[in-house]
Motif scaffolding. Structure first.
Motif, mmCIF file in Angstrom:
data_model
loop_
_atom_site.group_PDB
_atom_site.id
_atom_site.type_symbol
_atom_site.label_atom_id
_atom_site.label_comp_id
_atom_site.label_asym_id
_atom_site.label_seq_id
_atom_site.Cartn_x
_atom_site.Cartn_y
_atom_site.Cartn_z
ATOM 1 N N THR A 156 14.989 -3.043 45.101
ATOM 2 C CA THR A 156 15.501 -2.272 43.968
ATOM 3 C C THR A 156 15.871 -3.168 42.794
ATOM 4 O OG1 THR A 156 16.330 -0.530 45.427
ATOM 5 C CG2 THR A 156 17.294 -0.666 43.212
ATOM 6 N N ASP A 186 24.455 -0.502 50.273
ATOM 7 C CA ASP A 186 23.590 -0.801 49.118
ATOM 8 C C ASP A 186 24.144 -0.185 47.835
ATOM 9 O OD1 ASP A 186 21.383 -2.173 50.544
ATOM 10 O OD2 ASP A 186 21.088 -0.204 51.471
ATOM 11 N N THR A 190 18.073 -3.350 48.760
ATOM 12 C CA THR A 190 18.751 -3.984 47.631
ATOM 13 C C THR A 190 17.838 -4.987 46.945
ATOM 14 O OG1 THR A 190 21.054 -3.640 48.315
ATOM 15 C CG2 THR A 190 20.592 -5.618 47.041
ATOM 16 N N ASN A 229 30.098 -2.161 50.713
ATOM 17 C CA ASN A 229 29.052 -3.186 50.613
ATOM 18 C C ASN A 229 27.997 -3.074 51.711
ATOM 19 O OD1 ASN A 229 31.086 -4.139 52.513
ATOM 20 N ND2 ASN A 229 30.073 -6.128 52.454
ATOM 21 N N ALA A 259 23.113 -1.708 44.290
ATOM 22 C CA ALA A 259 21.709 -1.418 43.981
ATOM 23 C C ALA A 259 21.515 0.063 43.648
ATOM 24 C CB ALA A 259 20.821 -1.823 45.157
ATOM 25 N N LYS A 260 22.175 0.943 44.384
ATOM 26 C CA LYS A 260 22.048 2.377 44.127
ATOM 27 C C LYS A 260 22.613 2.742 42.761
ATOM 28 C CE LYS A 260 22.054 3.824 48.984
ATOM 29 N NZ LYS A 260 22.843 4.451 50.083
ATOM 30 N N LEU A 294 21.317 -9.618 52.271
ATOM 31 C CA LEU A 294 20.878 -8.500 51.453
ATOM 32 C C LEU A 294 19.906 -7.634 52.229
ATOM 33 C CD1 LEU A 294 20.144 -10.311 48.058
ATOM 34 C CD2 LEU A 294 22.195 -9.023 48.684
ATOM 35 N N LEU A 320 27.683 -7.392 46.827
ATOM 36 C CA LEU A 320 26.226 -7.232 46.909
ATOM 37 C C LEU A 320 25.736 -7.527 48.324
ATOM 38 C CD1 LEU A 320 23.904 -6.520 44.945
ATOM 39 C CD2 LEU A 320 23.461 -8.981 44.761
#
Length: 251
Positions: A27, A239, A24, A236, A242-243, A20, A13
């Protein structure tokens, strides 16, 4: 009943800057507001994870210290734990002393979480580690090995195992049941979920993948984890978690 979504942090992540992206954060927080049960499982402490994942707002407990603790992210309240017995702590400490290894010791002393190390047994890896954590209220430098082992230790780490972003090696010693596997089983029961979808990159994510109904390795993951994965997503720095969540989450 529902789906528990669990992601590793470092290398999965988090990007290679150990942070981050705004995308991310936005989202995942948005999906959480829509009802997604999202959390992370990490070898980091809650303190360290909260800094690295700053801005992320999971509404359910998180799994830290590689499964040793399940904690409420906002309050630090411990909901479940795995620890050494007194006999196991004594055994580990005798072995380390016998090999003249001075570890960093994570323990509870009079109810306070402490990170102890011997100031007279310092090396470059330890120095960097503590220089980057100045101001951390858990830090407890001592000047002899007897002080080092005070309290109820739940985690020992020595400078051997390679860090993700550094050349040092660190050896970690934890209770047998302190795994992401057991942590996720407990959290799944606590939150009455019937399915787990996970994301990871490293060998310590193998137990997490074994308990998951679906599991996705990032492109930069180790080969042994990729072999267990339901699928491979982007790296990583893209994203990717998250995607995937944005494309696949259904309320």
């Amino acid at each position: 009943m529902g789906i528990l979504y669990v992601s590793d942090l470092d290398g999965t992540l988090l990007n290679t800057s150990a942070s981050l992206s705004p995308y991310t954060i936005k989202t995942i927080n948005g999906l959480v507001e829509r009802g997604m049960l999202f959390t992370y499982a990490t070898a980091r402490s809650l303190s360290s994870a909260s800094v690295a994942a700053k801005g992320l707002n999971p509404k359910i407990p998180v799994i830290v210290y590689n499964g040793a603790y399940i904690m409420e992210p906002a309050t630090g309240k411990i909901l479940a734990s795995e620890s050494f017995t007194k006999e196991e702590r004594s055994y580990v400490e005798r072995k380390l002393s016998g090999y003249r290894v001075s570890p960093v010791v994570y323990s509870f002393i009079k109810g306070r979480e402490c990170v102890s190390w011997n100031l007279l047994q310092i090396n470059e890896g330890k120095k960097r580690y503590f220089d980057n954590r100045q101001g951390d209220k858990r830090l407890r430098p001592v000047k002899n090995e007897n002080q080092l082992y005070e309290g109820e230790a739940f985690y020992y780490t020595c400078t051997f195992q390679q860090e993700l972003y550094r050349p040092e090696y660190w050896l970690e010693i934890m209770p047998r049941k302190a795994t992401k596997y057991n942590g996720i089983l407990k959290l799944k029961e606590l939150w009455h979920c019937d399915k787990v979808i996970s994301f990871g990159d490293s060998v310590n994510d193998i137990p997490m993948f074994q308990i998951s109904d679906q599991c996705y390795a990032v492109e930069n993951a180790v080969d042994s984890l990729k072999k267990l994965a339901t699928g491979i997503i982007g790296n990583n720095d893209s994203d990717s978690v998250a995607k995937w969540l944005e494309e696949n989450f259904r309320e």
